[in-house]
Design a protein around this motif. Structure first.
Motif, mmCIF file in Angstrom:
data_model
loop_
_atom_site.group_PDB
_atom_site.id
_atom_site.type_symbol
_atom_site.label_atom_id
_atom_site.label_comp_id
_atom_site.label_asym_id
_atom_site.label_seq_id
_atom_site.Cartn_x
_atom_site.Cartn_y
_atom_site.Cartn_z
ATOM 1 N N GLY A 181 -15.593 -2.717 -12.442
ATOM 2 C CA GLY A 181 -16.636 -1.706 -12.392
ATOM 3 C C GLY A 181 -16.391 -0.820 -11.184
ATOM 4 N N LEU A 186 -17.990 1.977 -8.338
ATOM 5 C CA LEU A 186 -19.135 2.571 -7.665
ATOM 6 C C LEU A 186 -18.566 3.606 -6.709
ATOM 7 C CD1 LEU A 186 -22.167 2.590 -7.142
ATOM 8 C CD2 LEU A 186 -21.814 0.843 -5.410
ATOM 9 N N ARG A 194 -18.713 -9.407 -18.425
ATOM 10 C CA ARG A 194 -19.481 -8.184 -18.669
ATOM 11 C C ARG A 194 -20.938 -8.390 -18.265
ATOM 12 N NH1 ARG A 194 -18.349 -3.312 -19.580
ATOM 13 N NH2 ARG A 194 -19.318 -2.085 -21.201
ATOM 14 N N LEU A 213 -21.328 -7.718 -14.628
ATOM 15 C CA LEU A 213 -21.242 -6.277 -14.399
ATOM 16 C C LEU A 213 -22.580 -5.616 -14.711
ATOM 17 C CD1 LEU A 213 -19.742 -3.585 -13.890
ATOM 18 C CD2 LEU A 213 -18.988 -3.691 -16.272
ATOM 19 N N GLU A 214 -23.193 -6.000 -15.822
ATOM 20 C CA GLU A 214 -24.482 -5.420 -16.202
ATOM 21 C C GLU A 214 -25.584 -5.798 -15.210
ATOM 22 O OE1 GLU A 214 -24.854 -6.818 -20.201
ATOM 23 O OE2 GLU A 214 -23.389 -5.370 -20.964
ATOM 24 N N GLN A 272 -25.155 -3.601 -12.213
ATOM 25 C CA GLN A 272 -25.648 -2.249 -12.478
ATOM 26 C C GLN A 272 -27.170 -2.211 -12.472
ATOM 27 O OE1 GLN A 272 -23.579 -1.487 -16.146
ATOM 28 N NE2 GLN A 272 -21.818 -0.535 -15.108
ATOM 29 N N GLU A 273 -27.819 -3.252 -12.976
ATOM 30 C CA GLU A 273 -29.291 -3.329 -12.957
ATOM 31 C C GLU A 273 -29.813 -3.398 -11.530
ATOM 32 O OE1 GLU A 273 -30.583 -6.622 -15.315
ATOM 33 O OE2 GLU A 273 -29.773 -5.776 -17.175
ATOM 34 N N LEU A 308 -28.411 -2.157 -8.909
ATOM 35 C CA LEU A 308 -28.257 -0.836 -8.318
ATOM 36 C C LEU A 308 -29.321 0.134 -8.817
ATOM 37 C CD1 LEU A 308 -24.391 -0.310 -8.399
ATOM 38 C CD2 LEU A 308 -25.816 -0.845 -6.422
ATOM 39 N N GLY A 309 -29.691 -0.010 -10.068
ATOM 40 C CA GLY A 309 -30.682 0.882 -10.673
ATOM 41 C C GLY A 309 -32.095 0.566 -10.239
#
Length: 86
Positions: free
Chosen positions: A59, A61, A71, A74-75, A78-79, A81-82
């Motif tokens: 991934g 950034l 995966r 990775l998700e 991303q969560e 970070l969001g």
């Protein structure tokens, strides 16, 4: 005649010793090449598992790469970070 056989035997034994020493050097140099080609591992920032670059899910950034074991990790990353924590 016996002297000739004796010298032939000594020459043969010397030859075998030299050949075995040469093979030993080849084996040692092969092992050092294996160490040089060792795989690079990275730590998954979510679960902490170490994973090789070949097996990792990558991934990005910005310009920075992050290596994940799956995966799902990775998700999750991303969560996180969001949705920054308080």
């Amino acid at each position: 005649m016996i002297r000739l056989l004796f010298w032939c035997l000594l020459i043969y034994i010397g030859y075998r010793i030299i050949v075995s020493l040469a093979k030993g050097k080849e084996l040692r140099s092969g092992r050092s090449r294996e160490r040089e080609q060792a795989t690079v591992t990275h730590r998954d920032p979510v679960c902490g598992v170490y994973i090789s670059e070949e097996d990792a899910v990558i991934g990005r950034l910005g310009d920075e790469r992050h290596y994940f074991c799956s995966r799902t990790c990775l998700e999750k990353f991303q969560e996180q970070l969001g949705h920054p924590s308080a």
